[in-house]
Design a protein around this motif. Structure first.
Motif, mmCIF file in Angstrom:
data_model
loop_
_atom_site.group_PDB
_atom_site.id
_atom_site.type_symbol
_atom_site.label_atom_id
_atom_site.label_comp_id
_atom_site.label_asym_id
_atom_site.label_seq_id
_atom_site.Cartn_x
_atom_site.Cartn_y
_atom_site.Cartn_z
ATOM 1 N N VAL A 156 0.861 -1.184 0.000
ATOM 2 C CA VAL A 156 0.000 0.000 0.000
ATOM 3 C C VAL A 156 0.895 1.230 0.000
ATOM 4 C CG1 VAL A 156 -1.768 1.237 1.335
ATOM 5 C CG2 VAL A 156 -1.663 -1.270 1.428
ATOM 6 N N MET A 157 0.511 2.247 -0.761
ATOM 7 C CA MET A 157 1.242 3.512 -0.672
ATOM 8 C C MET A 157 0.320 4.569 -0.082
ATOM 9 S SD MET A 157 3.177 5.749 -3.599
ATOM 10 C CE MET A 157 4.652 4.725 -3.645
ATOM 11 N N VAL A 191 5.630 4.888 2.662
ATOM 12 C CA VAL A 191 5.281 6.149 3.335
ATOM 13 C C VAL A 191 6.095 7.271 2.732
ATOM 14 C CG1 VAL A 191 5.269 7.337 5.566
ATOM 15 C CG2 VAL A 191 4.858 4.856 5.480
ATOM 16 N N SER A 192 5.438 8.213 2.078
ATOM 17 C CA SER A 192 6.232 9.302 1.488
ATOM 18 C C SER A 192 6.449 10.415 2.509
ATOM 19 C CB SER A 192 5.585 9.833 0.207
ATOM 20 O OG SER A 192 4.243 10.128 0.415
ATOM 21 N N VAL A 231 3.809 -1.421 -6.035
ATOM 22 C CA VAL A 231 2.688 -0.769 -5.337
ATOM 23 C C VAL A 231 1.393 -1.410 -5.832
ATOM 24 C CG1 VAL A 231 1.502 1.420 -4.889
ATOM 25 C CG2 VAL A 231 3.989 1.406 -5.229
ATOM 26 N N ASP A 232 0.574 -1.926 -4.905
ATOM 27 C CA ASP A 232 -0.694 -2.564 -5.288
ATOM 28 C C ASP A 232 -1.864 -1.596 -5.242
ATOM 29 O OD1 ASP A 232 0.335 -5.209 -5.645
ATOM 30 O OD2 ASP A 232 0.600 -5.251 -3.469
ATOM 31 N N LYS A 256 0.759 11.574 -7.244
ATOM 32 C CA LYS A 256 0.636 10.126 -6.996
ATOM 33 C C LYS A 256 -0.562 9.565 -7.758
ATOM 34 C CE LYS A 256 3.070 9.500 -2.683
ATOM 35 N NZ LYS A 256 3.682 10.820 -2.609
ATOM 36 N N ALA A 257 -1.653 10.329 -7.793
ATOM 37 C CA ALA A 257 -2.847 9.858 -8.505
ATOM 38 C C ALA A 257 -2.569 9.745 -10.003
ATOM 39 C CB ALA A 257 -4.014 10.807 -8.242
#
Ligand code: MRU
Length: 339
Positions: A156-157, A191-192, A231-232, A256-257
């Motif tokens: 997960v991101m 985690v950004s 990334v899932d 990110k989107a």
């Protein structure tokens, strides 16, 4: 799992966890006045849309401690409304307080204000637990679809902090993560950092405390990780959702989107219904907070102007689903929840 809280009543005060001191120090601060509550929101001792709303509600109660006449009530509402512009939960909570308190006689307002603030705080905890329950199947679907694959871990991101620190308890985007962990699902969270204020460190601190496997990355590493198939899904919080499903969230969310869309990775937003601004037609109408360039730190560039917009807008067409306390919704359906 122990439920951790960011805010609590202490007699005629409230106690908050000072997020400007995290992750290095865990410091609790006692607030006893309207000005202290407003300062806590403005300085980001408390932050995250749901927690800002709850703190503002308690701030009204603190503001009525000395005098509870109309003038003091309106002043408290105005001071708190001016603290931060983007998170609509602030205005939602203040509108609720105003609706309850304005019709009352001053002598009845103090206890009514504490009662209403407490109701909002308690509801936030239950709401976020429901977001966790509704978000869990999204991750279970990813996990079940690849359980034969190695590794079976769901990656997960997330961005910024939409964990329990951003709410009263449980969090929004991290609520499904915590629910998945409680269900025994193997998962890992990217985690950004979330420059310039590094709210990602708050997320890392939370996940470390909860024993959730995670890795901190520089904001700009997100696209590469998606391209590499590591990334899932992406799940983020929201500060304001427009009626057409556009979402304002911490700056960097939009990039990110876009990257998730390019790599066919589901992109979810998790937020309570109180984050929807039904009067705001689209994302471009959402006020974006412009913060001080000093937040970049001392870069040795005194002559260079700085711009520091704190949020950006992700258009509805980039969002796979919005998770609320009612379920998972297509962004274009969000307007149907208008009360
Ligand atoms: O400026 P902040 O830290 O108050 O930003 C708000 C946020 O915490 C995030 O944008 C978050 O993703 C949405 S609120 C749960």
């Amino acid at each position: 799992m122990e439920v951790l809280h960011t805010i609590a009543e202490d007699g005629d005060r409230i106690v908050i966890l000072d997020q400007t001191r995290l992750p290095r120090e865990t410091v609790f601060v006692s607030l006893s006045s309207l000005d202290q509550a407003a300062h806590a929101i403005r300085s980001m001792q408390v932050r995250g849309a749901p927690l800002i709303g709850v703190t503002a509600a308690y701030g009204v109660a603190l503001g009525l401690t000395v005098e509870a006449d109309d003038r003091h009530l309106e002043q408290a509402l105005a001071v708190l409304a001016a603290t931060r512009p983007t998170a609509v939960n602030l205005h939602w909570a203040l509108a609720r307080m105003a609706e309850v308190l304005r019709p009352l006689a001053p002598a009845q307002r103090r206890s009514a204000a504490w009662d209403e603030a407490r109701t909002i705080a308690t509801a936030d905890e239950a709401t976020n637990a429901a977001i966790g329950r509704h978000g869990l199947p999204l991750m279970a679907t990813i996990h079940d679809g690849r359980w034969r694959a190695e590794p079976a871990t769901v990656n997960v991101m997330t961005h910024c902090n939409a964990g329990w620190l951003a709410t009263v308890a449980h969090g929004t985007a991290l609520a499904p993560v915590y629910a998945a962990q409680a269900a025994g699902m193997p998962l890992h969270v990217w985690v950004s950092e979330t420059r310039p204020r590094n709210q990602g460190l708050l997320t890392a601190w939370e996940l470390a405390a909860a024993d959730v496997p995670h890795t901190l990355i520089a904001d700009n590493a997100a696209g590469l990780l998606m391209m590499q198939g590591r990334v899932d899904c992406v799940i983020v919080g929201a500060d304001r959702i427009a009626a057409n499903g556009d979402v304002a969230n911490k700056v960097g969310t939009y990039l990110k989107a876009l990257a998730a869309k390019a790599h066919n990775i589901p992109f979810y937003v998790a937020a309570p219904l109180s984050t929807i601004d039904f009067d705001c037609p689209n994302g471009i109408s959402i006020p974006i907070e412009e913060r001080s360039g000093d937040e970049f730190g001392d870069l040795g560039l005194a002559a260079t102007p700085r711009a520091n917009p704190a949020f950006d807008v992700t258009p509805a067409h980039l969002i796979s689903g919005i998770v609320t306390e009612r379920g998972v919704h297509a962004p274009q359906d969000i307007a149907s929840f208008k009360p």
